[in-house]
Design an enzyme around this catalytic site. Structure first.
Site, PDB file in Angstrom:
ATOM      1  N   ASP A 202      18.366  14.192  -8.715  1.00 54.42           N
ATOM      2  CA  ASP A 202      17.186  15.342  -8.776  1.00 54.42           C
ATOM      3  C   ASP A 202      16.818  15.282 -10.205  1.00 54.42           C
ATOM      4  OD1 ASP A 202      16.739  18.650  -7.662  1.00 54.42           O
ATOM      5  OD2 ASP A 202      16.825  18.532  -9.796  1.00 54.42           O
ATOM      6  N   ASN A 210       6.129  20.704 -14.701  1.00 51.80           N
ATOM      7  CA  ASN A 210       5.065  21.137 -14.197  1.00 51.80           C
ATOM      8  C   ASN A 210       4.420  22.536 -14.946  1.00 51.80           C
ATOM      9  OD1 ASN A 210       4.844  20.069 -11.637  1.00 51.80           O
ATOM     10  ND2 ASN A 210       6.126  21.300 -10.452  1.00 51.80           N
ATOM     11  N   HIS A 215       0.653  20.546 -12.517  1.00 50.51           N
ATOM     12  CA  HIS A 215       1.026  19.955 -11.289  1.00 50.51           C
ATOM     13  C   HIS A 215       0.887  18.470 -11.141  1.00 50.51           C
ATOM     14  CE1 HIS A 215       2.076  20.123  -6.888  1.00 50.51           C
ATOM     15  NE2 HIS A 215       2.779  21.161  -7.286  1.00 50.51           N
ATOM     16  N   ASP A 219       3.199  15.254 -10.408  1.00 49.71           N
ATOM     17  CA  ASP A 219       3.098  14.448  -8.915  1.00 49.71           C
ATOM     18  C   ASP A 219       3.328  12.955  -9.491  1.00 49.71           C
ATOM     19  OD1 ASP A 219       2.870  16.482  -7.423  1.00 49.71           O
ATOM     20  OD2 ASP A 219       0.787  16.183  -7.143  1.00 49.71           O
ATOM     21  N   GLU A 245      11.663  17.700  -5.924  1.00 46.62           N
ATOM     22  CA  GLU A 245      12.015  16.718  -6.646  1.00 46.62           C
ATOM     23  C   GLU A 245      13.238  16.137  -6.597  1.00 46.62           C
ATOM     24  OE1 GLU A 245      13.098  19.647  -6.645  1.00 46.62           O
ATOM     25  OE2 GLU A 245      14.139  19.763  -8.530  1.00 46.62           O
TER      26      GLU A 245
HETATM   27  N1  GTP Z   1       4.358  18.504  -8.948  1.00 40.25           N
HETATM   28  C1  GTP Z   1       5.188  18.594  -8.121  1.00 40.25           C
HETATM   29  N2  GTP Z   1       6.328  19.498  -8.214  1.00 40.25           N
HETATM   30  C2  GTP Z   1       6.974  19.890  -6.923  1.00 40.25           C
HETATM   31  C3  GTP Z   1       6.607  18.968  -6.026  1.00 40.25           C
HETATM   32  N3  GTP Z   1       7.508  19.429  -4.955  1.00 40.25           N
HETATM   33  C4  GTP Z   1       8.412  20.548  -5.695  1.00 40.25           C
HETATM   34  N4  GTP Z   1       7.926  20.747  -7.088  1.00 40.25           N
HETATM   35  C5  GTP Z   1       8.403  21.519  -7.940  1.00 40.25           C
HETATM   36  O1  GTP Z   1       9.682  21.123  -8.528  1.00 40.25           O
HETATM   37  C6  GTP Z   1      10.215  22.317  -9.332  1.00 40.25           C
HETATM   38  C7  GTP Z   1      11.704  22.498  -8.763  1.00 40.25           C
HETATM   39  O2  GTP Z   1      12.077  23.686  -9.726  1.00 40.25           O
HETATM   40  P1  GTP Z   1      13.655  24.022  -9.528  1.00 40.25           P
HETATM   41  O3  GTP Z   1      14.252  23.960  -7.972  1.00 40.25           O
HETATM   42  O4  GTP Z   1      13.449  25.254 -10.166  1.00 40.25           O
HETATM   43  O5  GTP Z   1      14.602  23.161 -10.242  1.00 40.25           O
HETATM   44  P2  GTP Z   1      14.376  22.453 -11.907  1.00 40.25           P
HETATM   45  O6  GTP Z   1      13.410  23.004 -12.526  1.00 40.25           O
HETATM   46  O7  GTP Z   1      13.988  21.088 -11.647  1.00 40.25           O
HETATM   47  O8  GTP Z   1      15.535  22.755 -12.405  1.00 40.25           O
HETATM   48  P3  GTP Z   1      17.058  21.960 -12.164  1.00 40.25           P
HETATM   49  O9  GTP Z   1      17.057  21.177 -10.913  1.00 40.25           O
HETATM   50  O10 GTP Z   1      17.992  22.975 -12.302  1.00 40.25           O
HETATM   51  O11 GTP Z   1      17.181  20.836 -13.220  1.00 40.25           O
HETATM   52  C8  GTP Z   1       9.655  23.605  -8.437  1.00 40.25           C
HETATM   53  O12 GTP Z   1       8.640  24.147  -9.498  1.00 40.25           O
HETATM   54  C9  GTP Z   1       8.512  23.058  -7.412  1.00 40.25           C
HETATM   55  O13 GTP Z   1       7.294  23.574  -7.299  1.00 40.25           O
HETATM   56  C10 GTP Z   1       5.781  18.328  -5.629  1.00 40.25           C
HETATM   57  O14 GTP Z   1       5.583  17.597  -4.859  1.00 40.25           O
HETATM   58  N5  GTP Z   1       4.904  17.849  -6.938  1.00 40.25           N
END
Ligand code: GTP
Length: 337
Positions: A202, A210, A215, A219, A245
């Site tokens: 992860d 983001n 965004h 990506d 992610e």
């Molecule tokens: N740019 C982009 N962002 C994505 C995509 N898929 C998911 N995300 C973002 O990834 C973020 C994941 O955030 P969280 O699940 O809160 O986790 P985190 O901020 O990585 O925190 P931890 O996992 O605890 O380290 C969210 O803001 C989603 O919108 C994508 O395809 N593109």
């Protein structure tokens, strides 16, 4: 079907008192039968097609040279163009058709040859060639169109199949494809005892990336991270975008310690790589939970355990791998604590 035709027409010729003609047609029926038996015994499709073409070529030469019944033998020639394109390909079919035209020309031009017994009027010969050339060109165009459409369909099916198992953004396998591959690897493990491991990875604090850089920059990080994974894993390993992610790497024939070594190499690689958005530096790190099938009873178990390990890596401060590891004397090798 060819045998039924030959036997039927041969029998009709028999009752009409043309015994030589009927014997010849029955002989061709036997040759077609032998050709089918040969295929049944050897399953050699190419030899069977070649044999059938020779038999059909001889049959049509005979029909044209003898005239068949009431000089109607050449009519069977019209079956040849579609049959040739069906049995061979465009190139070979065209070459064989030209060869058959040559045979017909010889028979028409040299009626004094010993095997030529039929006589045809000039009008018949001209119309025969004109209609046959028309039919051949028509068959060629149809077959070429059919092949083009077939190629296009195959390409479309391949594109759909690729899209159904690939993540659009990163080009890695998608979750569905990974689930299939995990099931396949698990069956292999049950059959042959070959161990495998997985690493659930992860990107840390991705939401902040983001929020801070946008965004599109997020990506871009996902794409660059995917390229890093592809460079680090072996050809037999499979990496997938598990969702958002989160990524999952399937490592066949890999023990827990080997999987931890790989995950650690990937973690270090990401930490050492400079990710940028415009002129700004994007801080990117990963956490990963690793698990081997040796420590799980089912696939569900394996995925759950990897998830628990990922959670503890996050809890322990991120930018790390779980289960926790300590380095041995050998550089690059790790053991679980
Ligand atoms: N740019 C982009 N962002 C994505 C995509 N898929 C998911 N995300 C973002 O990834 C973020 C994941 O955030 P969280 O699940 O809160 O986790 P985190 O901020 O990585 O925190 P931890 O996992 O605890 O380290 C969210 O803001 C989603 O919108 C994508 O395809 N593109």
């Amino acid at each position: 079907m060819a045998i039924v035709f030959l036997v039927g027409i041969g029998s009709k010729a028999w009752y009409a008192g043309h015994s030589t003609h009927s014997y010849t047609l029955w002989s061709f029926a036997v040759l077609v039968g032998l050709n089918m038996l040969y295929f049944a015994a050897t399953t050699n499709r190419a030899a069977q097609k070649g044999g059938l073409l020779v038999v059909v070529g001889l049959l049509f030469t005979y029909l044209i040279a003898s005239g068949g019944e009431s000089n109607t033998g050449p009519l069977w020639f019209y079956v040849f163009p579609p049959l040739l394109f069906y049995l061979t390909n465009l190139k070979a079919g065209t070459a064989m058709l030209l060869f058959c035209f040559l045979l017909a020309v010889i028979v028409f031009q040299f009626p004094e040859l010993p095997f030529v017994t039929a006589e045809y009027s000039m009008d018949f010969k001209i119309r025969f060639f004109a209609t046959l050339i028309f039919e051949s060109i028509f068959c060629f165009v149809l077959e070429a169109g059919r092949l083009r459409a077939r190629g296009r369909l195959i390409e479309l099916a391949q594109n759909h199949e690729y899209a159904a198992r690939t993540d659009e953004l990163t080009g890695l396998s998608n979750r569905r494809d990974m689930l299939n591959r995990l099931a396949g690897e698990f069956s292999r493990y049950q059959r042959s005892g070959h161990h495998f491991s997985i690493a659930l990875i992860d990107l840390d604090l991705f939401k902040t990336i983001n929020d801070r850089f946008g965004h599109d920059a997020g990506d871009d990080v996902l794409r660059r991270f995917s390229d890093l994974i592809k460079n680090v894993i072996r050809q037999t390993d499979i990496a997938a975008r598990w969702g958002g992610e989160e990524f999952l790497v399937l490592l066949p024939d890999t023990s827990l310690l080997q999987a931890l070594t790989l995950a650690e190499r990937l973690r270090a690689e990401v930490a050492d790589t400079r990710f940028e958005s415009g002129k700004s530096h994007i801080p990117v790190t990963i956490s990963a939970g690793v698990c081997s099938i040796a420590n799980a009873n089912t696939l569900d178990d394996l995925l759950k355990q990897a998830d628990i390990n990922l959670y503890s890596a996050k809890e322990a401060g991120r930018n790390q791998i779980a289960p926790r590891v300590r380095s041995r004397e050998q550089k690059g090798a790790w053991s679980a604590t």
